[in-house]
Write an enzyme that holds these catalytic residues in place. Structure first.
Site, mmCIF file in Angstrom:
data_model
loop_
_atom_site.group_PDB
_atom_site.id
_atom_site.type_symbol
_atom_site.label_atom_id
_atom_site.label_comp_id
_atom_site.label_asym_id
_atom_site.label_seq_id
_atom_site.Cartn_x
_atom_site.Cartn_y
_atom_site.Cartn_z
ATOM 1 N N GLU A 260 0.881 -1.171 0.000
ATOM 2 C CA GLU A 260 0.000 0.000 0.000
ATOM 3 C C GLU A 260 0.908 1.207 0.000
ATOM 4 O O GLU A 260 1.727 1.363 0.898
ATOM 5 C CB GLU A 260 -0.864 -0.060 1.267
ATOM 6 N N CYS A 297 -2.808 7.606 4.960
ATOM 7 C CA CYS A 297 -2.849 7.235 3.538
ATOM 8 C C CYS A 297 -4.168 7.682 2.918
ATOM 9 O O CYS A 297 -4.279 7.788 1.698
ATOM 10 C CB CYS A 297 -2.636 5.741 3.377
HETATM 11 P P1 NAP Z 1 9.408 3.886 3.385
HETATM 12 O O1 NAP Z 1 10.606 4.714 3.241
HETATM 13 O O2 NAP Z 1 8.847 3.301 2.154
HETATM 14 O O3 NAP Z 1 9.778 2.700 4.407
HETATM 15 C C1 NAP Z 1 8.850 1.696 4.785
HETATM 16 C C2 NAP Z 1 9.607 0.427 5.169
HETATM 17 O O4 NAP Z 1 10.205 -0.165 4.028
HETATM 18 C C3 NAP Z 1 10.733 0.657 6.151
HETATM 19 O O5 NAP Z 1 10.850 -0.462 7.000
HETATM 20 C C4 NAP Z 1 11.953 0.749 5.265
HETATM 21 O O6 NAP Z 1 13.037 0.378 6.042
HETATM 22 C C5 NAP Z 1 11.624 -0.255 4.167
HETATM 23 N N1 NAP Z 1 12.185 0.091 2.853
HETATM 24 C C6 NAP Z 1 11.992 1.258 2.180
HETATM 25 N N2 NAP Z 1 12.606 1.219 0.987
HETATM 26 C C7 NAP Z 1 13.178 -0.011 0.896
HETATM 27 C C8 NAP Z 1 13.970 -0.655 -0.117
HETATM 28 N N3 NAP Z 1 14.299 -0.041 -1.250
HETATM 29 N N4 NAP Z 1 14.409 -1.907 0.135
HETATM 30 C C9 NAP Z 1 14.113 -2.524 1.285
HETATM 31 N N5 NAP Z 1 13.385 -1.964 2.279
HETATM 32 C C10 NAP Z 1 12.922 -0.727 2.081
HETATM 33 O O7 NAP Z 1 8.240 4.643 4.111
HETATM 34 P P2 NAP Z 1 8.223 5.568 5.435
HETATM 35 O O8 NAP Z 1 9.555 5.550 6.093
HETATM 36 O O9 NAP Z 1 7.092 5.133 6.203
HETATM 37 O O10 NAP Z 1 7.892 7.013 4.919
HETATM 38 C C11 NAP Z 1 8.525 7.623 3.846
HETATM 39 C C12 NAP Z 1 7.478 8.149 2.884
HETATM 40 O O11 NAP Z 1 6.562 7.085 2.580
HETATM 41 C C13 NAP Z 1 6.590 9.247 3.378
HETATM 42 O O12 NAP Z 1 7.165 10.514 3.261
HETATM 43 C C14 NAP Z 1 5.356 9.080 2.515
HETATM 44 O O13 NAP Z 1 5.560 9.698 1.289
HETATM 45 C C15 NAP Z 1 5.273 7.608 2.305
HETATM 46 N N6 NAP Z 1 4.272 6.941 3.175
HETATM 47 C C16 NAP Z 1 3.055 6.721 2.654
HETATM 48 C C17 NAP Z 1 2.110 6.092 3.417
HETATM 49 C C18 NAP Z 1 0.771 5.809 2.845
HETATM 50 O O14 NAP Z 1 -0.001 5.157 3.524
HETATM 51 N N7 NAP Z 1 0.432 6.241 1.660
HETATM 52 C C19 NAP Z 1 2.352 5.685 4.722
HETATM 53 C C20 NAP Z 1 3.630 5.930 5.232
HETATM 54 C C21 NAP Z 1 4.576 6.543 4.437
HETATM 55 P P3 NAP Z 1 14.538 0.846 5.797
HETATM 56 O O15 NAP Z 1 14.497 2.302 5.534
HETATM 57 O O16 NAP Z 1 15.196 0.444 7.074
HETATM 58 O O17 NAP Z 1 14.973 0.045 4.620
#
Ligand code: NAP
Length: 518
Positions: A260, A297
């Site tokens: 998601e 979200c």
């Molecule tokens: P994220 O950066 O996507 O990280 C979520 C999880 O996935 C973390 O455990 C992260 O851990 C891991 N991860 C991320 N990229 C990865 C990759 N390339 N390979 C392996 N693991 C990976 O999300 P976030 O930290 O929650 O927030 C960042 C941004 O996500 C926000 O600014 C927003 O734009 C978006 N977000 C959207 C929603 C929604 O519901 N639409 C909810 C939350 C966040 P590691 O960093 O330790 O790898």
């Protein structure tokens, strides 16, 4: 670290710390983090425990889910205080989230006990059928195997370690390896300890659940690539979700990723509703937009309406309410920085006008709410304007006609939700919209706001890409269990070889010869 006892061999000291979301400062000593050897150990344990766990009866599995909920409640106020510190979210929100976490575990316990999830179908043999006899066919759903769950940053309880993905996978009979979100390691460790306690209390093998802690992509990438992992549940960024989908598809044995990712949740304000209550809608909209610093979200990031007096009243009221909106602590420095960047890009855009901005905050990660507007023509000319800015920012698209409004929606990306604000006189316009919205969103709402997701049987929290990587399903509600099941059909097996639930005389909801029998 209190969590997952069988993974303590290769924990390493590191500079990784729990961060106080409010101050941005590290709290407590450096945390031990898991390494690649722990991914290996967790996946081996999850595979080792899978057959034993999937074989336990429905009552035992339901009792286990309820016990997890009870152990979470036993953590008491320490859990709330820890989550408040790590997420910056207020007490009432986190207490509500704990209730939702425990409630959804109970809901899945109920689903498991009722047995409909097993999807039993029986086509009795027709030995005398001409020209060919029909064999005896009996079908049921079985769990996929060990599931990797990526906890969400924005729901440190309800969508993280023991959240919806974990609860639905365990309910399906899958073992689970959680990659905890690095923004709330202490909260995650406490909840993992509660799950470990439930595993022990219910006499289950320790590999039923494992919790991996650590920052950086290496841990999560290795987890998704491990050949024993059979499916992935994820909530987070579009970039992160797509990276995991790519890894999963590049495996020698590709697996499903239920990610998601991103949604701007269009709200359509129809003319009669605007005429009757433009001012009230403007104020209510800002309430939904700024809730939880906009870090949902389902946040209403896009508003569509046709020009007119009602729309002017809406804009004036929303502007006034927004100017009064306090800044709020965002979940992490990274999420705050991404929000600031997204807002700055909108503010600097030649074809976007700033309607209003909220109050400035004093801390380091304070998100300042913002509302912008553009024309339908400009929106259609620049696809970037339709992308999510995660936080309390929204864009109004002014349309000159219903046709133009439809054109904007037709070009919009896939969404978790689409909302219609309407009065009785808007009924025809709403009917014309709904077929279009069905193709874009997983949930269509009338006269409400998209924030606030009921955990129930008819809820869909999913939608076409990029809302999710697989719009055929949901991550909230009891249907979420289906993501982690697959059907197996048994043809002409002797009764003693059949799973008990498929034998004659077993009581379970079933389709017999295509007719539902309770
Ligand atoms: P994220 O950066 O996507 O990280 C979520 C999880 O996935 C973390 O455990 C992260 O851990 C891991 N991860 C991320 N990229 C990865 C990759 N390339 N390979 C392996 N693991 C990976 O999300 P976030 O930290 O929650 O927030 C960042 C941004 O996500 C926000 O600014 C927003 O734009 C978006 N977000 C959207 C929603 C929604 O519901 N639409 C909810 C939350 C966040 P590691 O960093 O330790 O790898």
């Amino acid at each position: 670290m209190a969590d997952t006892q069988h993974l303590d061999r290769s924990q390493q000291a590191s500079g990784f710390r729990s961060i106080d979301a409010q101050s941005g400062q590290p709290v407590g000593p450096p945390l031990a983090i898991h390494g690649l050897a722990d991914v290996e150990a967790a996946c081996a344990a999850a595979e080792g425990a899978f057959d034993a766990y999937r074989a336990i009866d429905n009552e035992a599995r339901a009792a286990f889910l309820e016990r997890i909920g009870a152990e979470i409640v036993t953590l008491g106020d320490d859990l709330i205080l820890t989550a408040m510190r790590e997420s910056g979210l207020p007490r009432a929100r986190l207490e509500g989230e704990r209730g939702r976490t425990v409630g959804q575990l109970k809901m899945f316990a109920d689903v498991v006990r009722r047995g409909g999830w097993m999807g039993v179908r029986i086509d009795p043999s027709l030995p005398d059928r001409a020209p060919l006899p029909r064999p005896d066919l009996r079908m049921r759903m079985i769990p996929l195997g060990p599931v990797a769950v990526f906890g969400a940053s924005n729901f440190p309880l309800a969508f993280s370690t023991a959240g919806g993905d974990t609860a639905s996978a365990l309910a399906a009979g899958c073992t689970v390896v959680v990659k905890g979100h690095p923004a709330h390691p202490a909260t995650g460790a406490m909840v993992a300890g509660a799950i470990d306690a439930a595993v022990a209390a219910c006499g289950l093998p320790t590999g039923v659940f494992s919790h991996l802690v650590g920052p950086g992509n290496e841990l999560g990438s290795a987890l998704v690539q491990d050949p024993r992992i059979a499916a992935v549940g994820f909530t987070g960024s579009r970039g992160g979700g797509l990276a995991l989908v790519k890894l999963a598809q590049a495996r020698p044995v590709p697996i499903p990723v239920y990610a998601e990712m991103s949604s701007v949740n269009p709200v359509v304000l129809l003319p009669e509703a605007l005429k009757a209550r433009g001012t009230a809608l403007g104020t209510a909209f800002v309430g939904s937009l700024t809730m939880g610093a906009g870090q949902f979200c389902t946040n209403p990031g896009l508003v569509l309406a046709i020009e007119g007096e009602g729309l002017d009243a809406f804009v004036a009221a929303a502007g006034t309410a927004l100017c009064e909106a306090s800044a709020a602590t965002m979940l992490t420095g990274g999420i705050h920085a991404a929000y600031e960047q997204g807002v700055a890009a909108l503010r600097a855009h030649d074809d976007v006008k700033t309607i209003a901005q909220g109050k400035l905050g004093e801390g380091v990660t304070q998100g300042q709410a913002a509302f912008f507007e553009t024309s339908a023509a400009q929106f259609l000319a620049d696809k970037e304007l339709g992308h999510e800015v995660f936080g309390a920012a929204s864009l109004l698209v002014r349309c000159t006609s219903e046709d133009e409004l439809h054109a904007v929606l037709r070009e919009a990306e896939g969404q978790l939700t689409a909302t219609i604000q309407m009065d009785a006189g808007d009924s025809d316009a709403a009917s014309r919209l709904i077929p279009l919205l069905e193709r874009k969103a997983g949930r269509i709402l009338a006269n409400g706001w998209p924030t606030g997701v009921e955990v129930s049987h008819a809820m869909v929290h999913g939608g076409p890409f990029p809302a999710t990587s697989d719009g055929r399903t949901t991550s909230v509600g009891s249907l979420a269990i289906d993501r982690f099941l697959r059907p197996v059909s048994y043809q002409n097996l002797a009764p003693e070889l059949l799973p008990t639930v498929l034998r004659d005389g077993t009581v379970a909801p079933r389709l017999v010869d295509g007719v539902f029998v309770d």
